[in-house]
Design a protein around this motif. Structure first.
Motif, mmCIF file in Angstrom:
data_model
loop_
_atom_site.group_PDB
_atom_site.id
_atom_site.type_symbol
_atom_site.label_atom_id
_atom_site.label_comp_id
_atom_site.label_asym_id
_atom_site.label_seq_id
_atom_site.Cartn_x
_atom_site.Cartn_y
_atom_site.Cartn_z
ATOM 1 N N ASN A 57 0.809 -1.217 0.000
ATOM 2 C CA ASN A 57 0.000 0.000 0.000
ATOM 3 C C ASN A 57 0.843 1.269 0.000
ATOM 4 N N ARG A 58 2.099 1.158 0.436
ATOM 5 C CA ARG A 58 2.960 2.340 0.561
ATOM 6 C C ARG A 58 4.343 2.043 -0.024
ATOM 7 N N PRO A 59 4.408 1.757 -1.336
ATOM 8 C CA PRO A 59 5.683 1.328 -1.936
ATOM 9 C C PRO A 59 6.748 2.412 -1.990
ATOM 10 N N ASN A 60 6.354 3.680 -1.851
ATOM 11 C CA ASN A 60 7.325 4.780 -1.924
ATOM 12 C C ASN A 60 7.474 5.514 -0.596
ATOM 13 N N ASP A 61 7.128 4.833 0.476
ATOM 14 C CA ASP A 61 7.249 5.433 1.802
ATOM 15 C C ASP A 61 8.618 5.072 2.387
ATOM 16 N N PRO A 62 9.522 6.045 2.528
ATOM 17 C CA PRO A 62 10.871 5.721 3.019
ATOM 18 C C PRO A 62 10.877 5.164 4.432
ATOM 19 N N TYR A 63 9.867 5.541 5.234
ATOM 20 C CA TYR A 63 9.885 5.148 6.635
ATOM 21 C C TYR A 63 9.407 3.711 6.838
ATOM 22 N N VAL A 64 8.688 3.168 5.861
ATOM 23 C CA VAL A 64 8.385 1.737 5.912
ATOM 24 C C VAL A 64 9.677 0.943 5.677
ATOM 25 N N TYR A 65 10.448 1.364 4.670
ATOM 26 C CA TYR A 65 11.743 0.710 4.429
ATOM 27 C C TYR A 65 12.671 0.878 5.631
ATOM 28 N N TYR A 66 12.636 2.056 6.235
ATOM 29 C CA TYR A 66 13.477 2.322 7.411
ATOM 30 C C TYR A 66 13.130 1.372 8.553
ATOM 31 N N ASN A 67 11.838 1.196 8.793
ATOM 32 C CA ASN A 67 11.412 0.304 9.862
ATOM 33 C C ASN A 67 11.729 -1.157 9.548
ATOM 34 N N ILE A 68 11.618 -1.530 8.282
ATOM 35 C CA ILE A 68 12.016 -2.884 7.873
ATOM 36 C C ILE A 68 13.504 -3.082 8.132
ATOM 37 N N GLY A 69 14.289 -2.060 7.799
ATOM 38 C CA GLY A 69 15.724 -2.116 8.067
ATOM 39 C C GLY A 69 16.016 -2.279 9.546
ATOM 40 N N ASN A 70 15.269 -1.569 10.390
ATOM 41 C CA ASN A 70 15.459 -1.679 11.838
ATOM 42 C C ASN A 70 15.182 -3.101 12.321
ATOM 43 N N CYS A 71 14.127 -3.707 11.782
ATOM 44 C CA CYS A 71 13.790 -5.084 12.182
ATOM 45 C C CYS A 71 14.902 -6.052 11.785
ATOM 46 N N TYR A 72 15.354 -5.943 10.553
ATOM 47 C CA TYR A 72 16.423 -6.840 10.100
ATOM 48 C C TYR A 72 17.703 -6.630 10.918
ATOM 49 N N PHE A 73 17.997 -5.368 11.233
ATOM 50 C CA PHE A 73 19.207 -5.075 12.016
ATOM 51 C C PHE A 73 19.122 -5.736 13.387
ATOM 52 N N LYS A 74 17.956 -5.632 14.025
ATOM 53 C CA LYS A 74 17.770 -6.246 15.345
ATOM 54 C C LYS A 74 17.830 -7.764 15.270
ATOM 55 N N MET A 75 17.433 -8.307 14.107
ATOM 56 C CA MET A 75 17.436 -9.770 13.927
ATOM 57 C C MET A 75 18.798 -10.289 13.480
ATOM 58 N N GLY A 76 19.756 -9.387 13.290
ATOM 59 C CA GLY A 76 21.108 -9.793 12.937
ATOM 60 C C GLY A 76 21.384 -9.893 11.457
ATOM 61 N N SER A 77 20.407 -9.540 10.620
ATOM 62 C CA SER A 77 20.609 -9.590 9.163
ATOM 63 C C SER A 77 21.083 -8.222 8.676
ATOM 64 N N LYS A 78 22.374 -7.958 8.863
ATOM 65 C CA LYS A 78 22.919 -6.643 8.547
ATOM 66 C C LYS A 78 22.833 -6.316 7.049
ATOM 67 N N GLY A 79 22.965 -7.332 6.208
ATOM 68 C CA GLY A 79 22.892 -7.089 4.771
ATOM 69 C C GLY A 79 21.510 -6.628 4.338
ATOM 70 N N LEU A 80 20.471 -7.341 4.786
ATOM 71 C CA LEU A 80 19.103 -6.953 4.445
ATOM 72 C C LEU A 80 18.741 -5.624 5.090
ATOM 73 N N ALA A 81 19.292 -5.359 6.274
ATOM 74 C CA ALA A 81 19.071 -4.057 6.915
ATOM 75 C C ALA A 81 19.655 -2.947 6.055
ATOM 76 N N ALA A 82 20.890 -3.136 5.591
ATOM 77 C CA ALA A 82 21.545 -2.125 4.763
ATOM 78 C C ALA A 82 20.772 -1.884 3.468
ATOM 79 N N ALA A 83 20.263 -2.958 2.856
ATOM 80 C CA ALA A 83 19.511 -2.821 1.604
ATOM 81 C C ALA A 83 18.277 -1.963 1.806
ATOM 82 N N ASN A 84 17.559 -2.181 2.892
ATOM 83 C CA ASN A 84 16.339 -1.414 3.139
ATOM 84 C C ASN A 84 16.626 0.009 3.609
#
Length: 240
Positions: free
Chosen positions: A49-76
Motif C-alpha cells: 500500500n505504501r511502496p514509496n514510503d521511506p519510513y516503511v523501508y526504514y522500519n524494515i531495516g530496523n527489524c532486520y538489524f535487530k534480527m542480525g541480518s545486517k545485509g538486508l538491513a543495509a539494503a532497506n
C-alpha cells in the motif's frame, strides 16, 4: 427507542474504530516488545500500500538489524535513503549497517559535508529542479528575444541550469546502477556462473556490489571496495 439504539450503535462503532490500532501502530508495538519478526511481517505487508514510503523501508531495516541480518538491513536503509536522503536517522542507520559489513556510505577522501550536499535532494527532486530551471530559462529567453530585458538574469539562469544539469547527469548515472548488498553471511565470488567454476574470493554480509549481468541463478558483480569482479549466486545478494 429504536432511534436511541441506532445512535448508540453508531457511537460504539466510531469508538471501536478510533481505538483500533492501524497496522503501522501494531507493528510499532510488536517492535517495542522485541517481537521483530512479527513487526517485520506487518511492515513488509504495508509495502503493497505504501511502496514509496521511506519510513516503511526504514522500519524494515530496523527489524532486520535487530534480527542480525545486517545485509538486508543495509539494503532497506539504502532504499529509504534514496527516497529521503535528508533524514538524519536514515543516514545514521545506513552508515552503521554498512560499517558492520566493512563498507562506507561516504567514499574515502570525500568530505562528509560534500556528500550530504550532493545527496541533499532525491533523484526525482533533482530532476524536477532541472526541468523547472529549463522552463524558466526558456521563458526568460523568450522575453529577452522580444523585449531585450532580463539579460543578466537569463545569463545567471543559464549557469545555474548547467550546474543543475551536470548534477542530474551524475545522479542519473548512479541511479541506473544495479546496486545490491550481500545478504548471505558469506558470498563466494566465482570465475563463472556455476559451482563448477572456482571461487576467487569471498565477500562478507553487508558489502555493496554492482550487478553487471545475470545468467540463470547467478549475477556477475563488481565489488568496488575490494576491486574484484566475478559471479555470485542470486540468493546471496539483495538488489536495492
Amino acid at each position: 427507542m429504536k432511534r436511541l439504539l441506532t445512535l448508540l450503535a453508531v457511537l460504539i462503532s466510531f469508538a471501536a474504530a478510533s481505538w483500533a490500532q492501524t497496522p503501522m501502530q501494531e507493528a510499532e508495538e510488536f517492535y517495542r516488545q522485541g517481537k521483530f519478526s512479527a513487526a517485520l511481517g506487518i511492515y513488509e505487508s504495508e509495502l503493497k500500500n505504501r511502496p514509496n514510503d521511506p519510513y516503511v523501508y526504514y522500519n524494515i531495516g530496523n527489524c532486520y538489524f535487530k534480527m542480525g541480518s545486517k545485509g538486508l538491513a543495509a539494503a532497506n536503509y539504502y532504499r529509504a535513503f534514496k527516497l529521503a536522503p535528508r533524514d538524519a536517522d536514515i543516514r545514521h542507520n545506513l552508515t552503521l549497517a554498512l560499517a558492520a559489513g566493512g563498507e562506507r556510505l561516504v567514499p574515502a577522501g570525500m568530505p562528509p559535508v560534500l556528500h550530504k550536499a550532493f545527496f541533499y535532494l532525491s533523484y526525482p527532486e533533482v530532476r524536477g529542479l532541472t526541468f523547472g530551471l529549463l522552463w524558466l530559462f526558456c521563458t526568460l529567453g523568450g522575453i529577452w528575444l522580444i523585449k531585450r530585458k532580463f539579460g543578466r538574469t537569463l545569463a545567471a539562469c543559464a549557469v545555474i541550469l548547467l550546474l543543475s544539469g551536470g548534477w542530474l547527469y551524475v545522479r542519473r548515472a548512479l541511479e541506473i546502477q544495479h546496486l545490491a548488498v550481500v545478504a548471505a553471511p558469506v558470498a563466494e565470488i566465482r570465475s563463472g556462473p556455476g559451482t563448477n567454476f572456482p571461487a576467487s574470493a569471498s565477500v562478507a554480509q553487508g558489502h555493496l556490489v554492482t550487478v553487471q549481468d545475470a545468467k540463470d541463478t547467478w549475477y556477475e558483480v563488481i565489488v568496488k571496495s575490494q576491486g574484484i569482479k566475478g559471479w555470485v549466486e542470486k540468493s546471496a545478494v539483495e538488489q536495492i
